[in-house]
Design a protein around this motif. Structure first.
Motif, mmCIF file in Angstrom:
data_model
loop_
_atom_site.group_PDB
_atom_site.id
_atom_site.type_symbol
_atom_site.label_atom_id
_atom_site.label_comp_id
_atom_site.label_asym_id
_atom_site.label_seq_id
_atom_site.Cartn_x
_atom_site.Cartn_y
_atom_site.Cartn_z
ATOM 1 N N ILE A 1 0.857 -1.191 0.000
ATOM 2 C CA ILE A 1 0.000 0.000 0.000
ATOM 3 C C ILE A 1 0.891 1.238 0.000
ATOM 4 O O ILE A 1 1.759 1.389 0.868
ATOM 5 N N GLY A 2 0.674 2.109 -0.997
ATOM 6 C CA GLY A 2 1.528 3.283 -1.195
ATOM 7 C C GLY A 2 2.360 3.075 -2.446
ATOM 8 O O GLY A 2 2.765 1.936 -2.755
ATOM 9 N N CYS A 3 2.572 4.165 -3.176
ATOM 10 C CA CYS A 3 3.402 4.048 -4.381
ATOM 11 C C CYS A 3 4.228 5.318 -4.552
ATOM 12 O O CYS A 3 4.340 5.860 -5.640
ATOM 13 N N VAL B 1 9.545 5.810 -1.463
ATOM 14 C CA VAL B 1 10.067 4.620 -0.775
ATOM 15 C C VAL B 1 9.448 3.349 -1.365
ATOM 16 O O VAL B 1 10.148 2.373 -1.669
ATOM 17 N N ALA B 2 8.122 3.375 -1.549
ATOM 18 C CA ALA B 2 7.441 2.176 -2.055
ATOM 19 C C ALA B 2 7.977 1.778 -3.421
ATOM 20 O O ALA B 2 8.174 0.584 -3.699
ATOM 21 N N SER C 1 -2.725 2.125 -4.144
ATOM 22 C CA SER C 1 -2.504 3.430 -3.538
ATOM 23 C C SER C 1 -3.688 4.335 -3.813
ATOM 24 O O SER C 1 -4.622 3.944 -4.495
ATOM 25 N N ARG C 2 -3.601 5.535 -3.249
ATOM 26 C CA ARG C 2 -4.689 6.490 -3.429
ATOM 27 C C ARG C 2 -4.790 6.883 -4.910
ATOM 28 O O ARG C 2 -5.866 6.935 -5.471
ATOM 29 N N THR C 3 -3.613 7.135 -5.521
ATOM 30 C CA THR C 3 -3.606 7.510 -6.942
ATOM 31 C C THR C 3 -3.200 6.289 -7.767
ATOM 32 O O THR C 3 -2.012 5.948 -7.837
ATOM 33 N N LYS D 1 -0.290 6.165 -10.584
ATOM 34 C CA LYS D 1 1.134 5.979 -10.233
ATOM 35 C C LYS D 1 1.470 4.492 -10.177
ATOM 36 O O LYS D 1 2.541 4.058 -10.591
ATOM 37 N N ALA E 1 2.662 3.520 2.767
ATOM 38 C CA ALA E 1 1.951 4.797 2.546
ATOM 39 C C ALA E 1 2.509 5.782 3.576
ATOM 40 O O ALA E 1 3.727 5.958 3.644
ATOM 41 N N LEU E 2 1.685 6.367 4.381
ATOM 42 C CA LEU E 2 2.175 7.346 5.358
ATOM 43 C C LEU E 2 1.863 6.857 6.777
ATOM 44 O O LEU E 2 0.991 6.001 6.955
ATOM 45 N N THR F 1 7.016 1.199 7.796
ATOM 46 C CA THR F 1 8.355 1.799 7.875
ATOM 47 C C THR F 1 8.426 2.989 8.834
ATOM 48 O O THR F 1 9.477 3.600 8.972
ATOM 49 N N PHE G 1 15.346 2.370 7.197
ATOM 50 C CA PHE G 1 16.732 2.389 7.679
ATOM 51 C C PHE G 1 16.786 2.890 9.111
ATOM 52 O O PHE G 1 17.319 2.202 9.986
ATOM 53 N N PRO H 1 13.866 4.470 11.574
ATOM 54 C CA PRO H 1 13.992 3.162 12.221
ATOM 55 C C PRO H 1 14.144 2.020 11.209
ATOM 56 O O PRO H 1 13.775 2.145 10.059
ATOM 57 N N PHE I 1 12.308 12.942 1.828
ATOM 58 C CA PHE I 1 11.133 12.079 1.799
ATOM 59 C C PHE I 1 9.925 12.947 2.091
ATOM 60 O O PHE I 1 10.056 14.183 2.157
ATOM 61 N N LYS J 1 3.783 21.446 0.729
ATOM 62 C CA LYS J 1 4.174 20.198 0.053
ATOM 63 C C LYS J 1 3.939 20.309 -1.465
ATOM 64 O O LYS J 1 4.737 19.834 -2.277
HETATM 65 P P1 NDP Z 1 5.471 9.645 -0.404
HETATM 66 O O1 NDP Z 1 4.687 10.841 -0.026
HETATM 67 O O2 NDP Z 1 6.447 9.733 -1.541
HETATM 68 O O3 NDP Z 1 4.484 8.439 -0.740
HETATM 69 C C1 NDP Z 1 3.372 8.130 0.047
HETATM 70 C C2 NDP Z 1 2.468 7.214 -0.750
HETATM 71 O O4 NDP Z 1 1.360 6.855 0.070
HETATM 72 C C3 NDP Z 1 1.898 7.869 -2.007
HETATM 73 O O5 NDP Z 1 1.843 6.909 -3.028
HETATM 74 C C4 NDP Z 1 0.502 8.285 -1.552
HETATM 75 O O6 NDP Z 1 -0.467 8.350 -2.577
HETATM 76 C C5 NDP Z 1 0.165 7.116 -0.637
HETATM 77 N N1 NDP Z 1 -0.923 7.481 0.265
HETATM 78 C C6 NDP Z 1 -1.017 8.565 1.070
HETATM 79 N N2 NDP Z 1 -2.193 8.563 1.713
HETATM 80 C C7 NDP Z 1 -2.845 7.452 1.321
HETATM 81 C C8 NDP Z 1 -4.106 6.894 1.626
HETATM 82 N N3 NDP Z 1 -4.955 7.488 2.473
HETATM 83 N N4 NDP Z 1 -4.456 5.732 1.030
HETATM 84 C C9 NDP Z 1 -3.623 5.122 0.153
HETATM 85 N N5 NDP Z 1 -2.417 5.604 -0.175
HETATM 86 C C10 NDP Z 1 -2.044 6.753 0.392
HETATM 87 O O7 NDP Z 1 6.198 9.142 0.925
HETATM 88 P P2 NDP Z 1 7.599 8.367 1.044
HETATM 89 O O8 NDP Z 1 7.648 7.288 0.048
HETATM 90 O O9 NDP Z 1 8.669 9.378 1.080
HETATM 91 O O10 NDP Z 1 7.471 7.731 2.516
HETATM 92 C C11 NDP Z 1 6.744 6.538 2.722
HETATM 93 C C12 NDP Z 1 6.861 6.126 4.182
HETATM 94 O O11 NDP Z 1 8.219 5.843 4.500
HETATM 95 C C13 NDP Z 1 6.406 7.198 5.175
HETATM 96 O O12 NDP Z 1 5.657 6.562 6.189
HETATM 97 C C14 NDP Z 1 7.704 7.721 5.739
HETATM 98 O O13 NDP Z 1 7.545 8.221 7.041
HETATM 99 C C15 NDP Z 1 8.537 6.452 5.748
HETATM 100 N N6 NDP Z 1 9.997 6.688 5.794
HETATM 101 C C16 NDP Z 1 10.722 5.901 6.647
HETATM 102 C C17 NDP Z 1 12.085 6.040 6.731
HETATM 103 C C18 NDP Z 1 12.881 5.099 7.577
HETATM 104 O O14 NDP Z 1 14.108 5.104 7.484
HETATM 105 N N7 NDP Z 1 12.281 4.257 8.381
HETATM 106 C C19 NDP Z 1 12.813 7.077 5.963
HETATM 107 C C20 NDP Z 1 11.971 7.777 5.022
HETATM 108 C C21 NDP Z 1 10.599 7.605 4.975
HETATM 109 P P3 NDP Z 1 -0.615 9.657 -3.523
HETATM 110 O O15 NDP Z 1 0.297 9.373 -4.655
HETATM 111 O O16 NDP Z 1 -2.057 9.698 -3.898
HETATM 112 O O17 NDP Z 1 -0.189 10.853 -2.712
#
Ligand code: NDP
Length: 419
Positions: free
Chosen positions: A7-9, A12-13, A34-36, A39, A84-85, A106, A161, A163, A202, A308
């Motif tokens: 879930i999420g694209c 990172v995904a 994912s939401r979009t 992608k 995702a987030l 993550t 990485f 956490p 990120f 953003k």
């Molecule tokens: P992005 O904003 O690039 O991607 C987030 C993705 O989640 C997008 O595809 C977004 O869709 C999707 N999304 C958001 N809301 C929803 C929802 N309600 N339903 C479905 N999909 C949804 O984030 P990153 O890839 O940069 O980060 C991803 C995760 O990784 C985060 O949780 C971040 O905190 C974590 N992270 C962890 C690190 C670690 O070392 N542990 C380091 C860096 C990040 P849309 O395209 O529609 O916006």
């Protein structure tokens, strides 16, 4: 044969998915949701030409538990990877419990709306009791421990990485290098330059909330909180050189304080350039980091969400970013009655990541561990039920997988220590 729902694209995904596709003997079927959906479709199209993994895509709003349940029941995955987030952690965990499927993410839970009175009441109480004021903490997800255990399921939390790998480094140090660990310093250095005056590596919302918050560290059994960016040190990083780094609150400190016996101090430092800090302070001063909606020309907007939309998408930074990251841990402690110091870290090159997967090293160093964590769960190498963080599992097969998939570690038995 494994079937995985991602879930999420985002940044990172997309790395994690590409790495899963490099291990198609394990990740035989993958659904990117994912939401979009566009992608997901575009990544699936790009990958389907070069992998044996069978990829499908779906649209889902993961804030809605019922939608996630519906998707899981439809796809019937062995594992759900939440990339995702952090806002979606709890809804996806609820859906995994309802459908009896393993879960991983993550980053730990934080609410999108920090003004929600119900959440706020729990938060204020936690601030008082624990002594740190970050919006995120493990308590929300640790509340699911019993439910996952009873269901015979595993939830792996925070497998990026940092956490993630940083906790595996702690488990590795405890298993192979020390009888007791006294102090842990986690150092996250990004020596990369993307050429923009200001951009985040990120998700900007999550990133800016994290770094503008007060710093804190664990010492002698309690939290010490300090004003944001008020402890600065200079450190000479292998392959990067000298950088200023600042003490931040970071989520893995909370779980390490529980899981590393008798540890006396745990701190987390991250490097920032002056331009980043000046921009962030200015944006904060004018209210652009606020999550509270404001009325603008008759429409409600959330300032940090608007910001953003103006900032470069982290997923597009790869091509422009040059230099290396160096992330790892420095330990002091005892082995066979003698004091010792030790460090373990990874060095990652932004351009090498871009050549391999089209992303910068921050997405790469998070996406690869997410894929390796999934590999541990799917192969049964990590099979403890309940809700767990990375340091609770055997670090050896995980570090081996990280070496194989692009994040080898380096060790130093006489590192410079941070005062
Ligand atoms: P992005 O904003 O690039 O991607 C987030 C993705 O989640 C997008 O595809 C977004 O869709 C999707 N999304 C958001 N809301 C929803 C929802 N309600 N339903 C479905 N999909 C949804 O984030 P990153 O890839 O940069 O980060 C991803 C995760 O990784 C985060 O949780 C971040 O905190 C974590 N992270 C962890 C690190 C670690 O070392 N542990 C380091 C860096 C990040 P849309 O395209 O529609 O916006």
């Amino acid at each position: 044969m494994s079937r995985v729902l991602v879930i999420g694209c985002g940044g990172v995904a997309s790395v994690a998915i590409q790495k899963c596709c490099q291990a198609s003997e394990v990740f035989q079927e993958l659904c990117i949701a994912s939401r979009t959906k566009a992608k997901c479709d575009s990544l699936a199209e790009k990958l389907s030409k070069k992998t044996k993994t069978r990829i499908t895509t779906a649209q889902v709003d993961a804030d809605d538990v019922q939608q996630v349940i519906h998707l899981i029941n439809d796809y019937k995955p062995d594992l759900v990877m939440n990339i995702a987030l952090p806002y979606q952690d709890l809804t996806i965990m609820d859906a995994c419990l309802a459908c009896k499927v393993n879960y991983m993410d993550t980053a730990n839970y934080e609410p999108e709306d920090t003004d929600d009175p119900e959440w706020r009441a729990v938060y204020e109480k936690r601030c008082q009791e624990k002594g740190f004021s970050a919006y995120f903490d493990y308590s929300w997800q640790w509340n699911y421990r019993e439910k996952f255990e009873k269901a015979g399921l595993t939830a792996l939390l925070g497998c990026g990485f940092d956490p993630g790998v940083t906790q595996a480094y702690c488990a590795y140090a405890l298993k192979h290098e020390f009888d007791t660990i006294d102090t842990i310093d986690i150092l996250d250095c990004n020596g990369g330059d993307h050429g923009y005056p200001f951009a985040t590596n990120f998700n900007p919302e999550v990133n800016l909330r994290e770094v503008s918050a007060p710093g804190s560290y664990w010492e002698n059994g309690h939290w010490v909180e300090i004003p944001p960016m008020s402890i600065r040190r200079e450190y000479d990083f292998d392959s990067v050189g000298k950088k200023d780094m600042y003490l931040l609150h970071h989520e893995e400190i909370e779980s390490l304080a529980e899981n590393i016996p008798d540890v006396q101090r745990i701190r987390f430092f991250m490097t920032f350039g002056q331009s980043y800090l000046t921009h962030m302070k200015c944006l904060e001063n004018v209210g652009m980091l606020s999550t509270t909606p404001v009325l603008f020309e008759g429409k409600e907007i959330v300032p940090i969400k608007f910001l953003k939309a103006l900032l470069p998408d982290p997923a597009t930074l790869g091509e422009r970013t040059h230099g290396k990251t160096n992330i790892g841990c420095i330990f002091t402690g005892k082995k066979d009655g003698r004091k010792k110091i030790y460090s373990i870290y990874n060095v990652c090159d932004h351009q090498e990541c871009y050549q391999e997967v089209g992303s910068q090293a921050i997405s790469y160093t998070t996406g690869v561990p997410a894929m390796c964590g999934a590999l541990m769960l799917l192969s049964g190498k990590w099979n403890m039920t309940g809700v767990h963080t990375v340091e609770e599992f055997d670090p050896d097969p995980f570090l081996e997988a990280l070496c194989q998939y692009g994040l080898p570690y380096r060790e130093n038995h006489s590192p410079e220590i941070v005062d």
